[in-house]
Enzyme design. Sequence first.
Site, PDB file in Angstrom:
ATOM      1  N   SER A  47       0.979  -0.959   0.031  1.00  0.00           N
ATOM      2  CA  SER A  47       0.121  -0.077  -0.034  1.00  0.00           C
ATOM      3  C   SER A  47       1.078   1.363  -0.107  1.00  0.00           C
ATOM      4  CB  SER A  47      -0.711  -0.117   0.972  1.00  0.00           C
ATOM      5  OG  SER A  47      -1.880   0.785   0.842  1.00  0.00           O
ATOM      6  N   ASP A 100      -9.541  -5.125  -4.709  1.00  0.00           N
ATOM      7  CA  ASP A 100      -9.610  -3.991  -3.699  1.00  0.00           C
ATOM      8  C   ASP A 100      -9.746  -2.648  -3.082  1.00  0.00           C
ATOM      9  OD1 ASP A 100      -7.214  -2.331  -2.015  1.00  0.00           O
ATOM     10  OD2 ASP A 100      -5.982  -2.861  -2.533  1.00  0.00           O
ATOM     11  N   HIS A 132      -7.773  -5.656  -0.206  1.00  0.00           N
ATOM     12  CA  HIS A 132      -6.483  -5.186   0.219  1.00  0.00           C
ATOM     13  C   HIS A 132      -5.995  -5.483   1.387  1.00  0.00           C
ATOM     14  CE1 HIS A 132      -3.922  -1.258  -0.030  1.00  0.00           C
ATOM     15  NE2 HIS A 132      -3.870  -1.363   1.865  1.00  0.00           N
TER      16      HIS A 132
END
Length: 153
Positions: A47, A100, A132
């Site tokens: 991320s 995601d 995610h």
Amino acid sequence: FDLKSLDVDGVEDKSGIKKARDNIHQLIEQEVKEGIPYNRIVLGGFSQGGALALYSSFTNKNTLAGVVALSCWLPLRNEFPAGILGNSNTPILQCHGESDPVVPYKFGELTSQLLKQCTSNSEFKSYRDLLHSSSDEEMNDVKNFVAKSLFSK
């Protein structure tokens, strides 16, 4: 760095991104001082950490072993490819879950397209139904990438 927006054209924390990049560059230099050569260092993250790994590698003049970028994007993307200082041939593994909800899959696709303009050595892998997060399949791909980046030279 602050995430001011996760919109494609959202405002980015330019000074925060550059400060975080500088911290990563300092960590790399500490490793080199301890005897680890640049070509034995792989940057990676998930991320926001993956975003920082991509940005930090392209703005570092020293050639690294590889970059792992999971569920992320390239920050300050409008600076590239002109802003590349190094690592344009360093192997990059970019991975993204197709489901995601935090960093949309389209960010991964757009980043993959941009990376193709910055390097001929990037691979984009997607994972069906992955949110995610990570999966055993993705971690196996990361393991194989790191092994190849560090031990096949």
